[in-house]
Design a protein around this motif. Structure first.
Motif, PDB file in Angstrom:
ATOM      1  N   VAL A  61       0.813  -1.213   0.000  1.00 52.63           N
ATOM      2  CA  VAL A  61       0.000   0.000   0.000  1.00 52.63           C
ATOM      3  C   VAL A  61       0.853   1.272   0.000  1.00 52.63           C
ATOM      4  CG1 VAL A  61      -1.707   1.323   1.321  1.00 52.63           C
ATOM      5  CG2 VAL A  61      -1.980  -1.147   1.029  1.00 52.63           C
ATOM      6  N   CYS A  62       1.923   1.309   0.765  1.00 56.63           N
ATOM      7  CA  CYS A  62       2.680   2.572   0.833  1.00 56.63           C
ATOM      8  C   CYS A  62       3.788   2.641  -0.207  1.00 56.63           C
ATOM      9  CB  CYS A  62       3.246   2.799   2.230  1.00 56.63           C
ATOM     10  SG  CYS A  62       4.665   1.769   2.649  1.00 56.63           S
ATOM     11  N   TYR A  63       4.060   1.530  -0.904  1.00 58.12           N
ATOM     12  CA  TYR A  63       5.175   1.546  -1.849  1.00 58.12           C
ATOM     13  C   TYR A  63       4.765   2.152  -3.181  1.00 58.12           C
ATOM     14  CZ  TYR A  63       9.264   0.205  -4.496  1.00 58.12           C
ATOM     15  OH  TYR A  63      10.400   0.259  -5.258  1.00 58.12           O
ATOM     16  N   THR A  72       5.793   2.268   5.871  1.00 62.71           N
ATOM     17  CA  THR A  72       4.802   2.735   6.844  1.00 62.71           C
ATOM     18  C   THR A  72       3.600   1.811   6.988  1.00 62.71           C
ATOM     19  OG1 THR A  72       3.829   4.030   5.081  1.00 62.71           O
ATOM     20  CG2 THR A  72       5.307   5.197   6.600  1.00 62.71           C
ATOM     21  N   CYS A  73       3.331   0.964   5.983  1.00 64.25           N
ATOM     22  CA  CYS A  73       2.056   0.246   6.012  1.00 64.25           C
ATOM     23  C   CYS A  73       2.190  -1.207   6.447  1.00 64.25           C
ATOM     24  CB  CYS A  73       1.390   0.317   4.642  1.00 64.25           C
ATOM     25  SG  CYS A  73       2.107  -0.812   3.408  1.00 64.25           S
ATOM     26  N   ASP A  74       3.327  -1.791   6.270  1.00 63.16           N
ATOM     27  CA  ASP A  74       3.610  -3.179   6.674  1.00 63.16           C
ATOM     28  C   ASP A  74       2.851  -4.229   5.852  1.00 63.16           C
ATOM     29  OD1 ASP A  74       5.288  -2.151   8.632  1.00 63.16           O
ATOM     30  OD2 ASP A  74       3.768  -2.236  10.203  1.00 63.16           O
ATOM     31  N   THR A  75       2.099  -3.816   4.838  1.00 64.10           N
ATOM     32  CA  THR A  75       1.315  -4.821   4.098  1.00 64.10           C
ATOM     33  C   THR A  75       2.183  -5.687   3.193  1.00 64.10           C
ATOM     34  OG1 THR A  75       0.874  -3.259   2.316  1.00 64.10           O
ATOM     35  CG2 THR A  75      -0.808  -3.443   4.038  1.00 64.10           C
ATOM     36  N   CYS A  76       3.421  -5.310   2.965  1.00 65.55           N
ATOM     37  CA  CYS A  76       4.271  -6.076   2.050  1.00 65.55           C
ATOM     38  C   CYS A  76       5.062  -7.145   2.802  1.00 65.55           C
ATOM     39  CB  CYS A  76       5.224  -5.152   1.318  1.00 65.55           C
ATOM     40  SG  CYS A  76       6.404  -4.357   2.428  1.00 65.55           S
ATOM     41  N   ALA A  77       4.558  -7.532   3.978  1.00 65.15           N
ATOM     42  CA  ALA A  77       5.283  -8.519   4.784  1.00 65.15           C
ATOM     43  C   ALA A  77       5.479  -9.821   4.007  1.00 65.15           C
ATOM     44  CB  ALA A  77       4.502  -8.778   6.070  1.00 65.15           C
TER      45      ALA A  77
HETATM   46  S1  FES Z   1       4.719  -1.426   1.040  1.00 65.58           S
HETATM   47 FE1  FES Z   1       4.218  -0.425   2.861  1.00 65.58          FE
HETATM   48  S2  FES Z   1       5.704  -1.173   4.255  1.00 65.58           S
HETATM   49 FE2  FES Z   1       6.236  -2.074   2.403  1.00 65.58          FE
END
Ligand code: FES
Ligand code: SF4
Ligand code: SF4
Ligand code: SF4
Length: 1023
Positions: A61-63, A72-77
């Motif tokens: 999401v934040c990339y 910032t979003c951590d969704t790319c875990a």
């Molecule tokens: S895409 Fe948001 S933390 Fe990696």
């Protein structure tokens, strides 16, 4: 697809053609295993780039590739060698094994997303951002989430609607920080931040000001990169969706209904409905690629329209600008739908204008041209092409002049700004254009700007310099008489006396040669004329330069060493150099200095005369000049004459025709009888406006073609209603020499016609049936006539593709010039012994102030288009005169006071603005003016550059008379110049991680993930 098919080629061309400011893989090649398969990658690149090249679907999401990892979003875990961490914040290392779909990774991804929607009210069906590209919406689908476990909680802040162009809704903001990164490190306006330590963080403007009172310049970067509807263009709101224009109470009720349904049915049915609604929008939202019609940077983007309503401008894929725009390109389009558009031809009759049909107007033009040519010969007619119109249209203006009428009396408005720069480069390196692209400027170790207010005149190009300066250690030296934004950011700001740039440039060249600091090998191998050049600058000692320019000798000596020691130097210049008596010679001195120091032919080096209008480069490229045809081929060149004979069936006249300024002189003298002027407010943009009026009034027959009934049109005999770029097809050529296509976003307004059709129609009436049915056929003809455009065609320019001339027949273009040879028969550059032309109108007892003039960020040129944009007019409603605090104190003037400026040519009445941007007895008046009687060119005079006849606008002296009346401050308090930016390194996600309530998502895996992430963060996020 083979695994290597999507791998980029690691060569310079790829580096230059990469869109926007994306980070590039720089490390050695390696292999990573992703979900069981090996993929090539580059050591040190963000792992997420390797995952994306492998086309493995992963939430992110934040990339944004043009912003880099924000984390910032951590969704790319993902699981990396067995532990969970962020794919964006992890750098590729040899032998890495990555799994994107393990239970632990999935749990972390879903948990991270759940936190996001706890910050965001999901009402997609009634959201104007539900257009298939909402990242928050699409990620929900990607992760297959059916229920939200953290219900949305309002944050307790109201929407901020205080900017005329966009609004911020904190309740929709997911705190991804994309906007902050874009504002801090791409636009580098440094307005945005997030208050991570707050109980309820949000995005802040200037640390907490209303948007409309902040330093925000409305460039739109933040809105463009926002992954949801938290930041939105006001022009979208209530317009984009099928159901979004409903009255507010009904809209709120709809949201409640949507949210209520979720509890019972889950998110999926709601998402399905919203996707159907989104697909329905495709029926009425048109997305058209176009190129900006304002400055010469050449920003390209999609314009989204609903009939004639402009929903928004969406940048992203433009080769010069990527996600970037300035306020004009992003929001400055209302002029297209202005009530003031002309919609019918006008013919002057008995001193008044009356409406006429197109046939009647065109017949009259054809008849009068025939009569005048018959009576006075072809040279009694002249033609001026528009630098705002397309290449194809500029080409037809000169074709009309040369083939249909038989005269070389043709020119374009580069005469008012760019011709001296072209001359300086033609003398020394052989091509009259920028030596490289904006990416090459970014790569410089040192950028020097001379007489260029880059941040306001070429805003997106300036962002790349500001970014390289802020993040990549690029040195910035600004030489100008006015302290504009670039000057205040510069490492060194030098303020020479007006018109003396030639002297310090030549003195530095001499110092470098005298001290053996020159690029000897480069000079020996690639440059001629050193001895003569050395002799020509003999008198230019640093002592003389200090005396003449007012700069300190030590500063000049230091600058000489800075240039010599830099890894590469680019010099950028503009009207502060070219609009002087010696514009051509100073431009030559710039190029000479670059040659002496070996600063040509490599990325990060070269000469960059920044072109003003969107197509001022193209207008000259296409031969709208009195002595050259398309591709800078002389009318006297036998081969060129032969090619034109074959193509057009006429022999080119060998005599040089009249240029713009000579046309007016000839009209005043009674030699020129007729002028056809396309798309130029020449009456206000040429120097000495009163002289122009005398010229216009002396003409027997004057045709003006424009969008509006301009000041210049008042003097016409026939006025033709034109179509702007959004209503036609064609190409523009930017300052980079980059040719780009524009497509028709809307039909021409009823009653108007694109210029190319108008020239074609008149040519036919005069016996030349050109037969064009589409502008692509005109470009094919250009390619046949001009070798530097040999490989240019519309197929190769499709969509966002572009070509940087010269382009060979096979379609290979040349983003960086002079890598092997200069454009002279022997391939060698030429040091040219130029001559100092001191200014002729230094202040004296009667006119004691120096007058400077130039552009403003918000407006363009005389302001005919931008004053029709309500939001822009709100920020800068009118022109003014800037006075220094010391001059204001001496004359007892305060901001808002009316003053009269009087010169040898005329007078204007303006409100004063007291500002430290100007100093001493220098006053500054913007070029744009809401009222023609106050235009600065009522003050400028007749002196010109002797080589190109470009008016020396900047060599003007005035006196100031204080008037008794006073008004409000001419720059309203809502103007961003009053703001207080909050520079910081970026989004500063570490501050989020330090919050006591932050843990890495994914429940029990949090500890593992967190420890891994702290490890990778230590590597940093920037290249
Ligand atoms: S895409 Fe948001 S933390 Fe990696
Ligand atoms: S200057 Fe304004 S519009 Fe531009 S990125 Fe910053 S906040 Fe957004
Ligand atoms: S406003 Fe900024 S922080 Fe909020 S969602 Fe948009 S880009 Fe992200
Ligand atoms: S005015 Fe210039 S910088 Fe601004 S969007 Fe247009 S081309 Fe880009």
């Amino acid at each position: 697809m083979a695994q290597t098919d999507f791998l980029p080629q690691a060569d310079d061309a790829r580096l230059r053609s990469r869109v926007g400011p994306a980070r590039l893989p720089t490390g050695p090649e390696t292999t990573v295993v992703i979900d069981g398969a090996p993929f090539q990658a580059w050591e040190g690149e963000p792992l997420i780039d390797a995952v994306n090249r492998a086309q493995i679907k992963l939430a992110q999401v934040c990339y944004h590739p043009q912003l880099g990892p924000l984390q910032t979003c951590d969704t790319c875990a993902v699981e990396i060698d067995g532990v969970v961490g962020r794919a964006c914040g992890t750098r590729v290392a040899p032998g890495m094994t990555v799994r994107t779909q393990t239970l632990a990774a999935r749990a972390a991804q879903r948990d991270a997303y759940d936190r996001i929607v706890g910050n965001h009210d999901l009402y997609c069906t009634v959201c104007d951002n539900n257009n298939g590209n909402c990242v928050v919406h699409n990620t929900l689908g990607l992760l297959g989430i059916d229920h939200q476990t953290r219900p949305f909680q309002p944050k307790g802040y109201g929407k901020d609607e205080s900017n005329p162009f966009y609004r911020y809704d904190p309740d929709q903001c997911i705190l991804c920080g994309r906007c902050v990164e874009a504002c801090q490190n791409v636009q580098v306006n440094e307005t945005l931040s997030i208050d991570w330590e707050s109980g309820q963080p949000r995005v802040l403007w200037d640390g907490g000001a209303p948007i409309g009172e902040s330093s925000c310049v409305s460039c739109g970067h933040c809105i463009t990169v926002c992954p949801c509807n938290a930041l939105m263009e006001k022009s979208m709101i209530g317009e984009a969706g099928l159901f979004t224009g409903i009255p507010l109470p009904v809209w709120n009720a709809s949201i409640d209904l949507v949210k209520g349904t979720e509890g019972a049915a889950g998110l999926k049915p709601i998402m399905n409905v919203s996707e159907i609604e989104s697909a329905g929008r495709e029926g009425y939202i048109r997305k058209t690629k176009t190129v900006c019609t304002y400055c010469g940077v050449g920003c390209a983007f999609e314009v989204w329209t609903k009939d004639r309503h402009i929903l928004k401008v969406e940048p992203g894929q433009g080769p010069a600008n990527g996600i970037s725009t300035c306020v004009k390109g992003k929001f400055g389009w209302d002029y297209v739908n202005s009530d003031e558009r002309l919609t019918t031809p006008l013919i002057r009759e008995g001193g008044r204008f009356r409406e006429a049909s197109w046939d009647e107007a065109l017949d009259l033009i054809a008849r009068r041209f025939t009569e005048i040519r018959g009576q006075h010969g072809p040279d009694a007619l002249a033609f001026i092409a528009s630098s705002k119109a397309t290449n194809e249209e500029a080409f037809l203006v000169q074709k009309f002049a040369r083939q249909v009428i038989g005269t070389n009396n043709v020119d374009n408005c580069s005469r008012y700004c760019q011709s001296p720069a072209t001359q300086g480069l033609m003398r020394t390196v052989g091509y009259g254009g920028d030596s490289g692209t904006i990416h090459d400027i970014e790569n410089a170790g040192l950028v020097i700007t001379v007489g260029s207010n880059t941040a306001e005149s070429h805003p997106v190009l300036a962002t790349r310099v500001k970014r390289a300066h802020k993040l990549a250690g690029q040195k910035l030296v600004v030489v100008d008489i006015r302290e504009h934004e670039m000057a205040s950011r510069a490492d060194v700001f030098l303020r020479p006396r007006p018109g003396t740039d030639f002297v310090w440039l030549s003195a530095i060249s001499k110092y470098i040669l005298d001290h053996g600091l020159e690029a000897r090998e480069f000079l020996q191998g690639r440059v001629s004329g050193l001895d003569e050049f050395r002799r020509s600058i003999e008198g230019y000692t640093l002592e003389y330069a200090a005396e003449e320019t007012g700069l300190a000798r030590e500063d000049l000596e230091k600058l000489a060493h800075t240039i010599v020691e830099a890894s590469g130097t680019c010099i950028l210049w503009a009207m502060g150099v070219t609009q002087q008596c010696g514009g051509s010679d100073t431009s030559t001195a710039i190029s000479n200095l670059l040659l002496v120091t070996g600063n040509y032919g490599r990325t990060g080096t070269g000469a960059y005369p920044l072109r003003g209008h969107n197509n001022v480069q193209g207008a000259s490229d296409m031969g709208a000049m009195p002595d050259q045809t398309a591709g800078y081929r002389k009318v006297t060149d036998p081969l060129n004459v032969q090619t034109h004979e074959r193509e057009w069936g006429v022999t080119l006249r060998p005599e040089r025709g009249l240029d713009n300024t000579q046309m007016i002189d000839a009209a005043v003298a009674g030699r020129l009888k007729s002028l056809w002027l396309t798309g130029e407010e020449m009456g206000l943009t040429d120097a000495d406006a009163n002289h122009l009026v005398r010229g216009y009034e002396a003409l027997e027959f004057f045709v003006v073609q424009d969008l509006y009934f301009t000041y210049t049109a008042r003097f016409a005999d026939v006025v033709l209603p034109a179509s702007p770029a959004l209503e036609k097809e064609g190409t523009f050529t930017s300052t980079e020499r980059r040719i780009q296509r524009l497509y028709r976003a809307m039909e021409p307004l009823r009653g108007t016609r694109p210029d190319w059709q108008v020239y074609t129609a008149v040519a036919k009436r005069l016996g030349h049936d050109w037969g064009y049915t589409h502008p692509s056929e005109i470009m094919d003809e250009v390619a046949r006539l001009a070798p530097i455009f040999a490989g240019v065609n519309y197929g190769r320019l499709e969509g966002f593709k572009s070509l940087v001339w010269p382009v060979d027949e096979g379609g290979t273009d040349t983003p960086l010039l002079y890598t092997e040879r200069f454009n002279f028969p022997d391939g060698r550059a030429r040091l040219f012994p130029a001559e100092y032309q001191p200014r002729q109108h230094a202040p004296n007892a009667e006119f004691d102030l120096h007058l400077n003039s130039g552009r403003m960020l918000e407006h363009f040129h005389e302001g005919n288009m931008t004053f029709k944009v309500a939001g822009i007019a709100e920020k800068v409603p009118d022109s003014f005169v800037e006075l220094s605090p010391e001059l204001a104190a001496e004359r007892r003037v305060t901001s808002g006071q009316y003053v009269r400026l009087v010169s040898e040519s005329g007078a204007v009445r303006l409100r004063a603005l007291i500002t430290g941007r100007v100093s001493g007895n220098e006053v500054y008046v913007p070029m744009n003016s809401a009222r023609s009687e106050n235009a600065v060119n009522h003050l400028t005079g007749q002196n010109r550059d002797p080589v190109t006849h470009t008016p020396a606008y900047k060599d003007t002296r005035v006196r100031l008379e204080v008037l008794p009346e006073s008004g409000p401050n001419p720059l309203p308090k809502t103007n961003p110049r009053y703001g207080h930016p909050t520079p910081q390194g970026g989004v500063e996600v570490e501050r989020k991680w330090q919050r006591p309530d932050y843990v890495f998502p994914g429940g029990e895996l949090a500890l593992l993930g967190d420890s891994l992430n702290r490890r990778v963060d230590g590597l940093g996020t920037d290249d």
